[in-house]
Motif scaffolding. Structure first.
Motif, PDB file in Angstrom:
ATOM      1  N   ALA A   1      64.135 113.744  57.104  1.00 23.09           N
ATOM      2  CA  ALA A   1      63.090 112.847  56.603  1.00 23.09           C
ATOM      3  C   ALA A   1      63.430 112.318  55.227  1.00 23.09           C
ATOM      4  N   ARG A   2      63.009 111.099  54.957  1.00 22.06           N
ATOM      5  CA  ARG A   2      63.188 110.487  53.644  1.00 22.06           C
ATOM      6  C   ARG A   2      62.189 111.066  52.650  1.00 22.06           C
ATOM      7  N   PRO A   3      62.448 110.890  51.343  1.00 23.18           N
ATOM      8  CA  PRO A   3      61.495 111.372  50.340  1.00 23.18           C
ATOM      9  C   PRO A   3      60.082 110.868  50.608  1.00 23.18           C
ATOM     10  N   GLY A   4      59.113 111.761  50.426  1.00 21.94           N
ATOM     11  CA  GLY A   4      57.718 111.398  50.661  1.00 21.94           C
ATOM     12  C   GLY A   4      57.018 112.450  51.486  1.00 21.94           C
ATOM     13  N   GLY A   5      55.912 112.062  52.101  1.00 22.39           N
ATOM     14  CA  GLY A   5      55.093 113.011  52.839  1.00 22.39           C
ATOM     15  C   GLY A   5      55.804 113.658  54.006  1.00 22.39           C
ATOM     16  N   LEU A   6      56.588 112.865  54.762  1.00 30.34           N
ATOM     17  CA  LEU A   6      57.301 113.438  55.896  1.00 30.34           C
ATOM     18  C   LEU A   6      58.364 114.438  55.435  1.00 30.34           C
ATOM     19  N   ARG A   7      59.012 114.156  54.310  1.00 27.52           N
ATOM     20  CA  ARG A   7      59.987 115.105  53.759  1.00 27.52           C
ATOM     21  C   ARG A   7      59.296 116.425  53.403  1.00 27.52           C
ATOM     22  N   LEU A   8      58.131 116.340  52.784  1.00 30.32           N
ATOM     23  CA  LEU A   8      57.403 117.552  52.428  1.00 30.32           C
ATOM     24  C   LEU A   8      56.970 118.327  53.665  1.00 30.32           C
TER      25      LEU A   8
END
Length: 497
Positions: free
Chosen positions: A102-109
């Motif tokens: 996942a890219r940086p952001g909510g999905l990464r978290l």
């Protein structure tokens, strides 16, 4: 930075108890990971953060090397570094996977929370498992630990990670949401801790014997008789109640046992029946087991249990017979041959027939077995859990306290009372909510590190099997895998648009 943040997370582990510091540090670790551009960068950040965490949390691992410092002392720093970085690989691999998915952001978290929680689960099983200093253990010694009755220790870890991810996602709103959820969990835990166990009727009293024998003296042949006499004297010390059974710690008996002879005959002659840890051998003594048994009249050896889940290098060495013949290597704790042999099956130990129906069936856990949630499960639900241990190996600062806290967690997860008998501490009786009960005199039923004496305690009752005892970790695994899949699908959808 990564190492310092990882060490900060460790400050939330028992016995440090700096929970706010640990949660803030874990937020910092997630904040670093969420913005990494490449999987290898995420791997490096998590590797050093994990090493900082495990080096501080597991500092007690150096203690066994100083029981005989002139022989093993030089290994201590290498053992700590190898263990810290070895366990950190689980954090690193999980983080690299999340960064890649996942890219940086909510999905990464979301991916980080799921992957790190799954890494803790994997750590409990791979290479025989070592689920110590988990994310979920940050909740121990707070009322939040009561949630383990519903979701287990691994579920607690996923919750801790999620609460630390929210402030990273949205500093103001996320922090407010985390504080609100945490407050709710703590309040719920306080209420759950007040649940009364089922009525136990005329509860039998057990006597816990803690001899406080230093590890350096425990296997000294010149001290064997004095150590055995000490245990015998403590067992028959003045009674405040009428104990149904005296319990001795792991490998408490310093002699090899032969039914009807020697030490077994002496134990059978005591006023109180004794169940003790001892070394069981067969044949020429090359094969030995770390065992626990009930000793009866005439030196009989009754119901027994052989430890199933052995400690690598502590109780056995892979290819141990060959290593022993070629290099003289042997496991630290084993006193016979190159190491212990694993028991065949985890079964309940039935005290009932030998004790006129008292005490019933228990799940015996020898030392390290208590850190594994799955070790408690058997086909039939026990009436109580018994852990015998010798934590003298692990010093007096951190290891024994962490071990005791994890044993209490098993009681909460299963809704069962726990009796814990240790050589040098901590010996205690806790109820089905993981709370230390009172002994027959009304004082807390707990003997701390280095204390010598006995505890006479009425065995608490059990609660109905809580959700976690019925469902295990499968629902959590499915949820975490689904979260990882959602993060991966979300990235694919973004790339297509």
């Amino acid at each position: 930075m990564s190492v310092a943040l990882g060490a900060g997370v460790a400050l939330g582990q028992v016995p440090f108890g700096l929970h706010i510091v640990a949660l803030a540090a874990l937020c910092g670790v997630l904040a670093l990971l969420v913005r990494q551009a490449r999987a290898r960068d995420g791997f490096a950040v998590a590797l050093f953060a994990g090493a900082g965490h495990f080096a501080l949390a597991l500092n007690w691992i150096v203690q066994p090397f100083f029981v005989d410092p002139w022989v093993y002392g030089w290994m201590a720093p290498f053992a700590l570094a190898l263990l810290a970085f070895g366990l950190a690989l689980f954090w690193a691999g999980a983080s690299a996977l999340a960064v890649r998915l996942a890219r940086p952001g909510g999905l990464r978290l979301l991916a980080l929370v799921a992957a790190l929680a799954l890494a803790d689960l994997a750590r409990g099983y791979l290479l025989t498992g070592f689920p110590w200093a988990l994310f979920g253990h940050l909740a121990l010694d707070t009322s939040a630990e009561q949630l383990a009755a519903l979701i287990g220790g691994y579920g607690l870890g996923a919750l801790v990670l999620a609460l630390c991810a929210l402030p990273v996602l949205a500093p103001k709103a996320g922090t407010a949401a985390s504080v609100a959820v945490l407050a709710g969990v703590l309040l719920w835990g306080q209420q759950h801790a007040r649940l009364a166990p089922s009525e136990a009727g005329e509860a039998p009293v057990v006597r816990l014997v803690q001899p406080a024998i230093a590890q350096s003296l425990k296997w000294n042949p010149e001290e064997a008789r004095a150590n055995f006499d000490l245990l015998m004297a403590l067992t028959e010390s003045p009674l405040e109640a009428a104990p149904a059974l005296a319990l001795w710690p792991e490998t408490a008996v310093p002699y090899l046992m032969t039914e009807g002879e020697g030490a077994a005959l002496a134990l059978g002659g005591l006023k109180i029946p004794v169940a003790s840890g001892y070394q069981r051998v067969e044949g020429d003594g090359r094969q030995a087991w770390n065992s626990f048994a009930l000793f009866g009249p005439g030196g009989s050896i009754g119901p027994s249990y052989d430890k199933v889940h052995l400690v690598p290098f502590g109780e056995y060495i892979p290819f141990g017979d060959l290593a022993y013949r070629l290099f003289g290597l042997r496991a630290f704790a084993a006193q016979q041959g190159a190491g212990y042999t694993a028991g065949r099956k985890a079964e309940l130990m039935d005290f009932g027939p030998a004790l006129n129906g008292l005490l019933g069936r228990a799940r015996v856990l020898i030392c390290y077995e208590a850190i594994f949630p799955e070790e408690v499960w058997t086909e039939e639900r026990p009436a109580w859990i018994l852990q015998i241990t010798n934590d003298a190996w692990f010093g007096t600062l951190t290891g024994p306290y962490q071990h005791f806290a994890q044993a209490r967690l098993r009681a909460i997860e299963q809704g069962l009372p726990l009796v814990r008998v240790a050589n040098t501490g901590i010996s205690a009786v806790v109820d089905a909510r993981g709370q230390v009960v009172a002994d027959v005199s009304g004082a807390p039923a707990l003997m701390g590190m280095g204390a010598r004496g006995v505890l006479d305690v009425a065995l608490p009752g059990a609660l109905p099997a809580p959700l976690y005892a019925r469902s295990g970790d499968l629902p959590l695994v499915v949820l975490l895998l689904a979260a990882l899949g959602f993060a991966a699908i979300g990235r694919g959808a973004r790339e297509r648009t």
